[in-house]
Structures are given as C-alpha cells and as structure tokens.
Design a protein around this motif. Sequence first.
Motif, PDB file in Angstrom:
ATOM      1  N   ARG A 148      -3.511   3.003   3.775  1.00 36.20           N
ATOM      2  CA  ARG A 148      -2.751   4.264   3.866  1.00 36.20           C
ATOM      3  C   ARG A 148      -3.480   5.271   4.755  1.00 36.20           C
ATOM      4  NH1 ARG A 148      -1.855   2.923  -1.655  1.00 36.20           N
ATOM      5  NH2 ARG A 148      -3.618   4.221  -2.349  1.00 36.20           N
ATOM      6  N   THR A 149      -4.803   5.268   4.692  1.00 32.12           N
ATOM      7  CA  THR A 149      -5.582   6.187   5.531  1.00 32.12           C
ATOM      8  C   THR A 149      -5.520   5.780   6.994  1.00 32.12           C
ATOM      9  OG1 THR A 149      -7.111   6.680   3.715  1.00 32.12           O
ATOM     10  CG2 THR A 149      -7.895   7.126   5.952  1.00 32.12           C
ATOM     11  N   ALA A 171       0.819  -1.218   0.000  1.00 33.80           N
ATOM     12  CA  ALA A 171       0.000   0.000   0.000  1.00 33.80           C
ATOM     13  C   ALA A 171       0.848   1.261   0.000  1.00 33.80           C
ATOM     14  CB  ALA A 171      -0.936  -0.002   1.215  1.00 33.80           C
ATOM     15  N   TYR A 172       2.018   1.201   0.628  1.00 31.37           N
ATOM     16  CA  TYR A 172       2.877   2.376   0.741  1.00 31.37           C
ATOM     17  C   TYR A 172       3.937   2.468  -0.362  1.00 31.37           C
ATOM     18  CZ  TYR A 172       1.067   3.806   5.303  1.00 31.37           C
ATOM     19  OH  TYR A 172       0.265   4.255   6.325  1.00 31.37           O
ATOM     20  N   ASN A 173       3.947   1.490  -1.280  1.00 31.67           N
ATOM     21  CA  ASN A 173       4.936   1.487  -2.357  1.00 31.67           C
ATOM     22  C   ASN A 173       4.219   1.338  -3.696  1.00 31.67           C
ATOM     23  OD1 ASN A 173       7.931   1.250  -1.171  1.00 31.67           O
ATOM     24  ND2 ASN A 173       6.527   0.149   0.192  1.00 31.67           N
ATOM     25  N   GLU A 192       2.224  -1.916  -5.566  1.00 30.52           N
ATOM     26  CA  GLU A 192       0.775  -1.883  -5.784  1.00 30.52           C
ATOM     27  C   GLU A 192       0.460  -2.120  -7.261  1.00 30.52           C
ATOM     28  OE1 GLU A 192      -3.137   0.953  -5.023  1.00 30.52           O
ATOM     29  OE2 GLU A 192      -1.215   1.477  -4.137  1.00 30.52           O
ATOM     30  N   SER A 221      -2.645  -2.334   8.863  1.00 37.25           N
ATOM     31  CA  SER A 221      -3.243  -3.347   7.996  1.00 37.25           C
ATOM     32  C   SER A 221      -3.727  -4.522   8.832  1.00 37.25           C
ATOM     33  CB  SER A 221      -2.204  -3.823   6.973  1.00 37.25           C
ATOM     34  OG  SER A 221      -2.682  -4.923   6.231  1.00 37.25           O
ATOM     35  N   ALA A 261      -3.249   3.744   8.413  1.00 41.39           N
ATOM     36  CA  ALA A 261      -1.864   3.547   8.858  1.00 41.39           C
ATOM     37  C   ALA A 261      -1.709   2.235   9.616  1.00 41.39           C
ATOM     38  CB  ALA A 261      -1.363   4.720   9.701  1.00 41.39           C
ATOM     39  N   ALA A 309      -5.769   1.709  -0.441  1.00 41.21           N
ATOM     40  CA  ALA A 309      -6.047   3.113  -0.111  1.00 41.21           C
ATOM     41  C   ALA A 309      -6.485   3.242   1.346  1.00 41.21           C
ATOM     42  CB  ALA A 309      -7.131   3.663  -1.039  1.00 41.21           C
ATOM     43  N   PRO A 331       3.224   0.510   9.892  1.00 42.16           N
ATOM     44  CA  PRO A 331       4.362   0.887   9.042  1.00 42.16           C
ATOM     45  C   PRO A 331       5.550   1.462   9.808  1.00 42.16           C
ATOM     46  CG  PRO A 331       2.693   2.586   8.953  1.00 42.16           C
ATOM     47  CD  PRO A 331       2.113   1.476   9.787  1.00 42.16           C
TER      48      PRO A 331
END
Length: 275
Positions: A180-181, A143-145, A149, A185, A183, A177, A201
């Motif tokens: 990411r919102t 999600a952060y890369n 994704e 999983s 922060a 998405a 993360p």
Amino acid sequence: MNPARLDRAFKILEYLGHHQEGAALKRICEDLEVPMSSAHDLMHALVQLGAVRLADQRTYLLGPRSLVLALSIVDAVDLRQVSRPYLTDLCEELNENTYLALRSGNIVTYADRYEAGQTLSVVMKLGGARPLHGSSVGKLITAYNPDLEERVLGSADLERFTPFTHVDREVLRQEFAAIRTRAYSVSDGESVEGIIGLSTPVFDATGTVGAAVHVSAPRGRLAPERLPEVLAAMSRTSASISAQLGAPAEVIAAKSPSDVLALERERLGSTPGSS
C-alpha cells in the motif's frame, strides 16, 4: 446554459458523489470556491431536475436522476475495453507480456492478455485463480481490500508454492502494508521459481482497487536495474486507466523511475526471502 455554468453543475455533482453523507451549500461553495449567489440558483435548478435532493433544510445529496445516470455509466464501462489501448502501449514499450487482473469475489484472475514478441515468455492462463498470498496480483489486490487481507491472514493453511512463498502471517501483514505504501507489488519466485511478477493498482470511481496491471517475465529480463523503468511505466499505465474510470485524483499517483529506485532499495533490503 453557458459552458461555465454547466461545468459548475458537474463540479457540484462530482463533489456530492464524493460526499455521500451530503453537504450544506455553504460548505460546497467554500470547498469548490463557487460564489454563494450563483450556486444557490444552480442548486435550486438541480433539485428541480432531480439531480440533487435536500435531505433536510440544509443538507444536499445526489438525487435519483444522478444515481440512475451513474449506474448506467458504470454498466456501460467495460474495463477491458477501457484498458486495452493502455495495456497494448505498455506491451510495446516494455516488449513484455502485459495482463489485466480482476477481483471476482474472493479470487483474483487474469481477464486480458497482450503478448510481446519475446522468444522466451511467460504466458499466464486467462480465467485461472491466482493465489492471494503467493502472486503479485493476489498480494496487491489483497493489500487494498481489508476483507481479503483478513481472509488471508486468518487462513488455517497457506500453501507454499516454492521455497520463496511467504506463509508467515506476520511477514504477509508487513508485506501488505508495504504494498500500500509503495503502490506496487513484486513476486520474486513466490508462485513459480525464476519468474518475477509485477503489479500496479487500478482504482475505480469509488477509489477501490478491484483490478491491476500485471507483467511477468523470467528474472533475467527483470533484473533490479531494469525494475524502476518497468514499474514506472506500469504505474503510469495504471494511473491512466484509473483516470478513465473516474478514480478520485488523490488516489492516482504515478511513480517515477527515481521514486521506484528508492522504494526498491528499501524493499530489497528488508523483504524476507528476496534475492
């Protein structure tokens, strides 16, 4: 050099590290609230030392000595060593196995593990690749890369490990998405039925997420009423490790139990396949 002047020099170098395109002295002084008169002399000294360089008559950038020092520091930082005391404390606080997960190219693996004293525990193998779409650590780092994704969403075949594994690309896009919102999983039986995986993360000095704090346990021990407490503790742990790695302050945001409670109500009300 007095401590205040030395601190000002470090702030300037840190500022230029976050503005790789360079910056004019006036802008630096305004953003750091540093008097132009004292900053001018200090900047001149930094240029003479090679810590800062002038790209043109107005634009300052990090100089070669700063870059060499930065690379030396990065090489000296062992993420496992930095994270060890925090993961150990988290393991003791939660009485659950805790893990450090790392990205290595296009795969995500567990690089370190701290075991609690639970009779029934989930022991994940170190070094084994985790699915990017079917595990909490895989989903979080993906999600952060953006490149990961894109790789997942463009894959011709997404393996279904359990009936709860998300293989619909639009569902996964929304999930990434949402991660990411939030922060964090959550994997609820997506790679192993009956097992919940949680990940938060870890940001490095560039603000990139290449690592994660992870906890896995049977669903009975990670019931919905306990998740806010567990995820908040994991969030604090990730924030502490990120800070030690020099992550930008704006990306470090530990969640409180009340924050997580609100986010979990939203997740459980909207996530397909959740139970």
